[in-house]
Scaffold this motif. Structure first.
Motif, PDB file in Angstrom:
ATOM      1  N   GLY A 174     -13.223  43.281  30.177  1.00 49.79           N
ATOM      2  CA  GLY A 174     -13.202  43.931  31.478  1.00 49.79           C
ATOM      3  C   GLY A 174     -13.232  45.443  31.359  1.00 49.79           C
ATOM      4  O   GLY A 174     -13.917  46.133  32.128  1.00 49.79           O
ATOM      5  N   CYS A 175     -12.505  45.985  30.385  1.00 50.38           N
ATOM      6  CA  CYS A 175     -12.496  47.434  30.195  1.00 50.38           C
ATOM      7  C   CYS A 175     -13.851  47.936  29.712  1.00 50.38           C
ATOM      8  O   CYS A 175     -14.319  48.999  30.149  1.00 50.38           O
ATOM      9  CB  CYS A 175     -11.394  47.823  29.201  1.00 50.38           C
ATOM     10  N   ALA A 176     -14.494  47.181  28.831  1.00 47.03           N
ATOM     11  CA  ALA A 176     -15.824  47.573  28.358  1.00 47.03           C
ATOM     12  C   ALA A 176     -16.810  47.642  29.518  1.00 47.03           C
ATOM     13  O   ALA A 176     -17.625  48.569  29.619  1.00 47.03           O
ATOM     14  CB  ALA A 176     -16.308  46.587  27.302  1.00 47.03           C
ATOM     15  N   ARG A 177     -16.717  46.667  30.416  1.00 44.66           N
ATOM     16  CA  ARG A 177     -17.603  46.650  31.578  1.00 44.66           C
ATOM     17  C   ARG A 177     -17.332  47.868  32.475  1.00 44.66           C
ATOM     18  O   ARG A 177     -18.259  48.515  32.964  1.00 44.66           O
ATOM     19  CB  ARG A 177     -17.406  45.351  32.362  1.00 44.66           C
ATOM     20  N   ALA A 178     -16.059  48.168  32.683  1.00 42.49           N
ATOM     21  CA  ALA A 178     -15.700  49.300  33.544  1.00 42.49           C
ATOM     22  C   ALA A 178     -16.151  50.629  32.940  1.00 42.49           C
ATOM     23  O   ALA A 178     -16.614  51.519  33.659  1.00 42.49           O
ATOM     24  CB  ALA A 178     -14.193  49.307  33.784  1.00 42.49           C
ATOM     25  N   VAL A 179     -16.013  50.764  31.618  1.00 40.14           N
ATOM     26  CA  VAL A 179     -16.476  51.987  30.949  1.00 40.14           C
ATOM     27  C   VAL A 179     -17.969  52.186  31.196  1.00 40.14           C
ATOM     28  O   VAL A 179     -18.424  53.285  31.543  1.00 40.14           O
ATOM     29  CB  VAL A 179     -16.177  51.915  29.439  1.00 40.14           C
ATOM     30  N   ALA A 180     -18.740  51.119  31.023  1.00 39.19           N
ATOM     31  CA  ALA A 180     -20.190  51.208  31.213  1.00 39.19           C
ATOM     32  C   ALA A 180     -20.546  51.522  32.660  1.00 39.19           C
ATOM     33  O   ALA A 180     -21.435  52.340  32.937  1.00 39.19           O
ATOM     34  CB  ALA A 180     -20.848  49.905  30.771  1.00 39.19           C
ATOM     35  N   GLU A 181     -19.854  50.882  33.612  1.00 40.76           N
ATOM     36  CA  GLU A 181     -20.154  51.099  35.023  1.00 40.76           C
ATOM     37  C   GLU A 181     -19.792  52.514  35.467  1.00 40.76           C
ATOM     38  O   GLU A 181     -20.534  53.143  36.228  1.00 40.76           O
ATOM     39  CB  GLU A 181     -19.425  50.062  35.871  1.00 40.76           C
ATOM     40  N   LEU A 182     -18.665  53.032  34.999  1.00 42.04           N
ATOM     41  CA  LEU A 182     -18.301  54.410  35.328  1.00 42.04           C
ATOM     42  C   LEU A 182     -19.308  55.383  34.724  1.00 42.04           C
ATOM     43  O   LEU A 182     -19.719  56.362  35.371  1.00 42.04           O
ATOM     44  CB  LEU A 182     -16.895  54.728  34.836  1.00 42.04           C
ATOM     45  N   ALA A 183     -19.709  55.127  33.486  1.00 46.78           N
ATOM     46  CA  ALA A 183     -20.685  56.006  32.840  1.00 46.78           C
ATOM     47  C   ALA A 183     -22.012  56.028  33.586  1.00 46.78           C
ATOM     48  O   ALA A 183     -22.696  57.055  33.630  1.00 46.78           O
ATOM     49  CB  ALA A 183     -20.898  55.570  31.386  1.00 46.78           C
ATOM     50  N   SER A 184     -22.377  54.895  34.187  1.00 43.47           N
ATOM     51  CA  SER A 184     -23.636  54.857  34.944  1.00 43.47           C
ATOM     52  C   SER A 184     -23.581  55.789  36.159  1.00 43.47           C
ATOM     53  O   SER A 184     -24.627  56.217  36.663  1.00 43.47           O
ATOM     54  CB  SER A 184     -23.945  53.422  35.391  1.00 43.47           C
ATOM     55  N   HIS A 185     -22.366  56.098  36.617  1.00 40.70           N
ATOM     56  CA  HIS A 185     -22.185  57.059  37.714  1.00 40.70           C
ATOM     57  C   HIS A 185     -21.824  58.449  37.190  1.00 40.70           C
ATOM     58  O   HIS A 185     -21.522  59.344  37.974  1.00 40.70           O
ATOM     59  CB  HIS A 185     -21.070  56.588  38.653  1.00 40.70           C
ATOM     60  N   MET A 190     -11.063  56.733  31.789  1.00 41.61           N
ATOM     61  CA  MET A 190      -9.843  57.032  31.042  1.00 41.61           C
ATOM     62  C   MET A 190      -9.217  55.715  30.592  1.00 41.61           C
ATOM     63  O   MET A 190      -8.702  54.956  31.404  1.00 41.61           O
ATOM     64  CB  MET A 190      -8.855  57.827  31.902  1.00 41.61           C
ATOM     65  N   VAL A 191      -9.288  55.436  29.286  1.00 47.36           N
ATOM     66  CA  VAL A 191      -8.792  54.184  28.733  1.00 47.36           C
ATOM     67  C   VAL A 191      -7.444  54.431  28.062  1.00 47.36           C
ATOM     68  O   VAL A 191      -7.301  55.373  27.271  1.00 47.36           O
ATOM     69  CB  VAL A 191      -9.782  53.593  27.713  1.00 47.36           C
ATOM     70  N   GLU A 192      -6.478  53.578  28.369  1.00 50.33           N
ATOM     71  CA  GLU A 192      -5.131  53.693  27.801  1.00 50.33           C
ATOM     72  C   GLU A 192      -4.878  52.496  26.875  1.00 50.33           C
ATOM     73  O   GLU A 192      -4.368  51.461  27.300  1.00 50.33           O
ATOM     74  CB  GLU A 192      -4.090  53.722  28.922  1.00 50.33           C
ATOM     75  N   PRO A 193      -5.236  52.615  25.579  1.00 52.10           N
ATOM     76  CA  PRO A 193      -5.065  51.492  24.658  1.00 52.10           C
ATOM     77  C   PRO A 193      -3.670  51.503  24.024  1.00 52.10           C
ATOM     78  O   PRO A 193      -3.304  52.453  23.323  1.00 52.10           O
ATOM     79  CB  PRO A 193      -6.148  51.740  23.607  1.00 52.10           C
ATOM     80  N   LEU A 194      -2.906  50.455  24.257  1.00 46.35           N
ATOM     81  CA  LEU A 194      -1.533  50.396  23.770  1.00 46.35           C
ATOM     82  C   LEU A 194      -1.316  49.114  22.979  1.00 46.35           C
ATOM     83  O   LEU A 194      -1.442  48.008  23.523  1.00 46.35           O
ATOM     84  CB  LEU A 194      -0.547  50.452  24.941  1.00 46.35           C
ATOM     85  N   PRO A 195      -0.977  49.218  21.695  1.00 44.28           N
ATOM     86  CA  PRO A 195      -0.734  48.023  20.878  1.00 44.28           C
ATOM     87  C   PRO A 195       0.682  47.483  21.090  1.00 44.28           C
ATOM     88  O   PRO A 195       1.654  48.244  21.130  1.00 44.28           O
ATOM     89  CB  PRO A 195      -0.906  48.543  19.446  1.00 44.28           C
ATOM     90  N   TYR A 196       0.785  46.176  21.222  1.00 42.28           N
ATOM     91  CA  TYR A 196       2.079  45.535  21.465  1.00 42.28           C
ATOM     92  C   TYR A 196       2.317  44.403  20.475  1.00 42.28           C
ATOM     93  O   TYR A 196       1.377  43.800  19.951  1.00 42.28           O
ATOM     94  CB  TYR A 196       2.149  44.966  22.881  1.00 42.28           C
ATOM     95  N   HIS A 197       3.601  44.116  20.252  1.00 46.79           N
ATOM     96  CA  HIS A 197       4.016  42.958  19.470  1.00 46.79           C
ATOM     97  C   HIS A 197       4.930  42.099  20.327  1.00 46.79           C
ATOM     98  O   HIS A 197       5.856  42.610  20.954  1.00 46.79           O
ATOM     99  CB  HIS A 197       4.761  43.397  18.204  1.00 46.79           C
ATOM    100  N   GLY A 224     -17.882  49.572  25.790  1.00 45.05           N
ATOM    101  CA  GLY A 224     -18.950  49.897  26.730  1.00 45.05           C
ATOM    102  C   GLY A 224     -20.269  50.212  26.056  1.00 45.05           C
ATOM    103  O   GLY A 224     -20.400  50.187  24.831  1.00 45.05           O
ATOM    104  N   THR A 225     -21.255  50.525  26.893  1.00 46.08           N
ATOM    105  CA  THR A 225     -22.597  50.789  26.395  1.00 46.08           C
ATOM    106  C   THR A 225     -22.792  52.231  25.961  1.00 46.08           C
ATOM    107  O   THR A 225     -23.799  52.568  25.331  1.00 46.08           O
ATOM    108  CB  THR A 225     -23.629  50.454  27.489  1.00 46.08           C
TER     109      THR A 225
END
Length: 312
Positions: A174-185, A190-197, A224-225
């Motif tokens: 879902g985030c990859a899709r959103a990155v690509a769609e925002l870039a098309s505009h 702004m991606v917030e990647p947080l690793p969890y255990h 994203g693309t």
């Protein structure tokens, strides 16, 4: 916009009765005012400030059911108080704008608090705080098309990574899709990647070791693309040199859950802010709900740390 009142040194600022009554009236009787406010808003001239920095206040916690801060589990449930704190923060000239969900952004628009400000729309708030399925960060807020249509400056997404949770895969997609769609505009993603255990009792622990954070950075950087419009939002950590060296993408430091010592928070942010890839700061509860209730002073202190870091 009329004056914000202060109920006391700990209680924090409050909207005036006139502001609050008018906001409630418009909400109930004139829903079209929201679209009008989006269309009429004067946008920021540029994403970065004249110092090439970005300082945002974050207000997307309630939409994920995360209401507690400073020992009060219901602190952010008081919408009148939350909005007043945001208005005070946005009045500081060093604050470039806000990151929020549609409800909060629209209330600030109706209060006239977003003129000339950067506005980043929060996109995925579906992983409710405390739920068994909290890692399922589905997209339930803004999408790329609405962010573009409403004249916002970009979209933010949460990407929590848990190697033991199969639901993480759909969030990555879902985030990859959103990155690509925002870039098309041609809009910031702004991606917030947080690793969890995940512990044996089901509780989740944010991993802040260098390897885990650097790995999260590299995963988010490749989504994203195209990465042309991607920014990363990362926590401060013990080894910011190594973590922030794992990407060329512009980064902002997230405030995270406020600690018991605001000065220690500021010091931690400062160590991250001097890294070459870091351009700014995005903080919510730590500035909006300081222990002494003085939002303006907390915001000014954070702004001074950002300025000092960029001048080094």
């Amino acid at each position: 916009m009329s004056t914000i009142t202060t109920a006391g040194p700990v209680a924090g600022p409050r909207l005036t009765d006139e502001q609050w009554s008018e906001l409630l009236r418009v909400r109930a009787t004139d829903p079209g005012a929201v679209a009008e406010a989006y269309a009429a808003r004067r946008r920021a001239d540029r994403l970065l400030s004249a110092k090439d920095t970005l300082f945002l206040v974050a207000a997307d916690h309630p939409a994920r059911g995360a209401l507690g801060t400073g020992g009060d589990p219901m602190a952010m449930a008081d919408r009148r108080s939350l909005l007043a704190r945001l208005v005070v923060a946005l009045q500081d000239p060093e604050v470039d704008g806000v990151l929020g969900t549609p409800d909060v952004v629209e209330e600030l628009l109706l209060l006239g608090a977003l003129e000339g400000k950067v506005v980043i729309g929060s996109m995925n708030r579906g992983g409710l705080d405390g739920a068994d399925w909290t890692m399922d960060d589905r997209f339930t807020g803004y999408d790329a098309a609405s962010i573009a249509a409403f004249g916002l400056d970009g979209g933010k997404m949460l990407l929590r990574l848990d190697d033991k949770d199969p639901g993480t895969a759909s969030t990555i997609e879902g985030c990859a899709r959103a990155v690509a769609e925002l870039a098309s505009h041609r809009l910031m993603a702004m991606v917030e990647p947080l690793p969890y255990h995940r512990e044996d009792d089901g509780s989740l622990t944010l991993l802040k070791d260098t390897r885990s954070l650097a790995r999260a950075v590299t995963v988010a950087s490749g989504l994203g693309t195209t990465s042309a419009y991607t920014w990363l939002k990362m926590p401060s950590c013990d080894d910011p040199e190594a973590v922030f060296a794992s990407t060329t993408l512009p980064c902002v430091v997230l405030g995270g859950v406020p600690g018991p010592d605001p000065a220690a928070d500021l010091d931690s942010w400062g160590r991250a802010l001097v890294q070459p890839t870091v351009r700014g700061l995005v903080v919510g509860r730590a500035l909006l709900y300081p222990p002494d209730g003085d939002v303006a002073r907390a915001v000014a202190s954070a702004a001074s740390v950002l300025v000092a870091a960029r001048e080094r």
